[in-house]
Design an enzyme around this catalytic site. Structure first.
Site, PDB file in Angstrom:
ATOM      1  N   CYS A  43      24.134  38.223  73.964  1.00  0.00           N
ATOM      2  CA  CYS A  43      23.342  37.986  72.733  1.00  0.00           C
ATOM      3  C   CYS A  43      23.476  39.474  71.989  1.00  0.00           C
ATOM      4  O   CYS A  43      24.460  40.246  71.796  1.00  0.00           O
ATOM      5  CB  CYS A  43      22.323  37.444  72.716  1.00  0.00           C
ATOM      6  SG  CYS A  43      21.863  36.662  70.848  1.00  0.00           S
TER       7      CYS A  43
ATOM      8  N   HIS B 176      23.536  32.298  75.250  1.00  0.00           N
ATOM      9  CA  HIS B 176      22.397  32.609  76.119  1.00  0.00           C
ATOM     10  C   HIS B 176      22.524  31.821  77.482  1.00  0.00           C
ATOM     11  O   HIS B 176      22.325  30.655  77.390  1.00  0.00           O
ATOM     12  CB  HIS B 176      21.109  32.200  75.473  1.00  0.00           C
ATOM     13  CG  HIS B 176      20.753  33.019  74.399  1.00  0.00           C
ATOM     14  ND1 HIS B 176      19.959  34.237  74.778  1.00  0.00           N
ATOM     15  CD2 HIS B 176      20.881  33.164  73.107  1.00  0.00           C
ATOM     16  CE1 HIS B 176      19.823  34.939  73.684  1.00  0.00           C
ATOM     17  NE2 HIS B 176      20.205  34.337  72.717  1.00  0.00           N
TER      18      HIS B 176
ATOM     19  N   GLU C  13      21.132  31.921  80.196  1.00  0.00           N
ATOM     20  CA  GLU C  13      19.900  31.757  80.798  1.00  0.00           C
ATOM     21  C   GLU C  13      19.016  30.683  80.542  1.00  0.00           C
ATOM     22  O   GLU C  13      18.020  30.639  80.909  1.00  0.00           O
ATOM     23  CB  GLU C  13      19.002  33.115  80.698  1.00  0.00           C
ATOM     24  CG  GLU C  13      18.426  33.530  79.093  1.00  0.00           C
ATOM     25  CD  GLU C  13      19.432  34.016  78.376  1.00  0.00           C
ATOM     26  OE1 GLU C  13      20.499  33.964  78.447  1.00  0.00           O
ATOM     27  OE2 GLU C  13      18.850  34.817  77.317  1.00  0.00           O
TER      28      GLU C  13
END
Ligand code: XMP
Length: 515
Positions: free
Chosen positions: A85, A172, A174
């Site tokens: 990001c 993202h 994660e």
């Protein structure tokens, strides 16, 4: 102390909300990860030799003068770098590409198309769903970079420079909403960084025990037990290493949850065979709290009295050289002020502030772990499920869940009502899904009817929150039937209560505990 050997990957923290999540995902892949300041020096990197660097997200815009940046020399070290990001935007901005503000934010689940196969996307099909949350985007990749993925609104959703070993993704990985996001970490860690997995809780326990033995030698350790998973796990780990040169002290300040002191006593003495000094200091604390209604004053009194009792007991047993504490990784990161220092909202009572004059060396075997990792260690060490799964509980105990003065009557109501909340959540399968669940009682009274009589009773407020780390939280959207069961039982089983309310404020603007 650190008990970490094997490959390490660093997450450079630019202040993004998911920084901890990135570090945890890396650990889930079996690689130890640490969060470091975004402006870490290249010398430090060369000295500690992480196998990879991950640049986190950030609320900042990479093109702004004052935006947080990393040292440009980091890009020249040859250590693989993955920007996520803000991370990809910073790479673009610092290496000669262009970052601009988008016409509108791209937010949520977005379809991503892989334009060119790459080890970062190994095992993925041509398209997958990723999670986006950005206003800015990379308009032009720096020279030497190749664009390997895009979405409808983000032409550069992933870019790579294999020669320099620098990679970036706008989405993202994660966040669980990104399909198989964990595989992107695996690909980065194993195919690109060449890491070998070595981080597991089994290996942690082994190394931690060795290290405690080495550090403590033949000296003695004391540990203040609270009954929570952190201090209990610390105690069991230290006991495993040095046996009865550990003395555990449990201070019952009279502000514990229902049956908590008895449970701790039973588990440590009978199940774990760890000797424990049990101090019944209920009267001491309660008399000090009499007549006090200011929240900060209550916290100060409990904290101070705790230190006094602890010091007295430590002296009685002839002292020790070490104090064992259940400090966790997020506490270490927060107190090292890697992140922007948040203003102090409440003075948290924990043992860190303990015996000043005692000159104890600190033993913090869990300081590299996240809460879920501690729970795994606790299970491995044979701690019972009630302790492993139990919700966090504040040091000043029920004193911060009783609004106004702490009286025997309010304590009794708060304790029983909290037990009912916990029991009903257990029954409904919600206990493990929430961060904390308890009851609050103040001085407000409201009219009810019991039998045919008007009855002025206490108002009990139920607080159940979801949270990842306690820093932010949201009230749990419990099914109505669970709320109904809680309410019915509290008014039926606690005669002093006539009303039950449910707290529906998030943190911020509220906090989790009411005092
Ligand atoms: P607040 O109320 O600040 O709480 O939103 C955030 C988290 O911290 C816990 N808490 C404490 N923990 N000593 C502790 O060890 C304290 O004095 C203390 N006060 C709050 C709270 O239970 C929640 O999980």
């Amino acid at each position: 102390m650190t008990s970490v050997k094997g490959d390490v990957v660093w997450v450079l923290d630019f202040g993004g909300q998911y920084t901890h999540l990135i570090a945890r995902r890396v650990r889930e892949c079996g690689i130890y990860s640490e969060i470091v300041p975004h402006d870490v020096s290249p010398d430090e990197v060369l000295r500690r030799k992480p196998k990879g660097l991950i640049l986190s997200g950030s609320p900042a815009s990479a093109y702004e003068e004052e935006a947080p940046k990393c040292d440009l020399r980091i890009y020249e070290l040859g250590i693989p770098i993955l920007g996520i990001c803000y991370g990809i935007q910073l790479i673009a901005q610092q290496l000669g590409g262009k970052v601009v503000q988008g016409a509108k934010r791209e937010y949520g689940r977005i379809k991503l198309t892989i334009k060119k196969p790459h080890p970062l996307f190994e095992g993925f099909g041509r398209e997958f769903i990723c999670w986006m949350s950005h206003g800015d985007y990379v308009e032009k990749a720096p020279e030497g970079f190749e664009v390997i993925a895009s979405t409808e609104n983000t032409p550069i959703a992933a870019m790579v420079n294999d020669e320099k070993r620098i990679y970036g993704v706008q989405f993202h990985p994660e966040v669980t909403h990104t399909e198989r996001g964990i595989d992107i970490f695996r690909n980065f860690l194993f195919h690109i960084c060449g890491c070998t997995p070595s981080w597991s809780m089994e290996s942690f326990v082994e190394k931690a025990v060795e290290e405690i033995k080495r550090l403590v030698g033949d000296e003695r350790v004391i540990c203040a037990l609270s009954g929570g998973v952190d201090s209990s796990t610390t105690a069991v780990l230290v006991h495993k290493a040095i046996g009865d040169r550990l003395t555990c002290i449990f201070i019952d300040h009279g502000l514990m949850r229902e049956n908590e002191p008895q449970q701790v006593l039973k588990v440590f003495k009978e199940q774990l065979n760890i000797p424990l000094i049990f101090v019944d200091a209920r009267e001491r604390f309660l008399s000090k709290l009499r007549g006090v209604s200011d929240p900060e004053e209550k916290r100060r009194i409990v904290g101070e009295e705790f230190i006094r009792v602890f010091e007295e007991v430590a002296e009685e047993i002839g002292g020790a050289e070490w104090l064992a504490q259940g400090t966790l990784y997020p506490d270490v990161i927060e107190s090292a002020a890697v992140r922007s220092p948040a203003s102090r909202i409440k003075s948290h009572h924990n043992v860190a502030a303990l015996p000043k004059g005692m000159k104890l060396k600190l033993l913090e075997p869990l300081r590299n772990l996240y809460k879920d990792e501690v729970r795994k260690v606790a299970e491995l060490l044979g701690l019972p499920k009630e302790i492993v799964r139990r919700h966090p509980f504040p040091g000043p105990g029920l004193a911060v869940r009783i609004i106004g003065e702490v009286t025997e009557k309010k304590l009794k109501i708060c304790r029983r009502a909290s037990a009912i909340v916990e029991e009903e959540l257990q029954k409904a399968g919600w206990y493990d899904r929430v961060w904390q669940a308890f009851a609050i009682v103040g001085d407000d009274k409201a009219v009810g009817v019991k039998g045919d009589e008007r009855h002025l009773g206490y108002v009990v407020m139920v607080r159940v929150v979801e949270s990842v780390d306690g820093m932010t939280a949201d009230w749990a959207q419990l099914p109505h039937e669970v709320l109904r069961a809680i309410s019915n039982r509290i008014t039926n089983e606690i005669p002093e209560v006539s009303w039950v309310t449910y707290a529906i404020s998030s943190k911020p603007p509220s906090t989790i505990e009411p005092c």
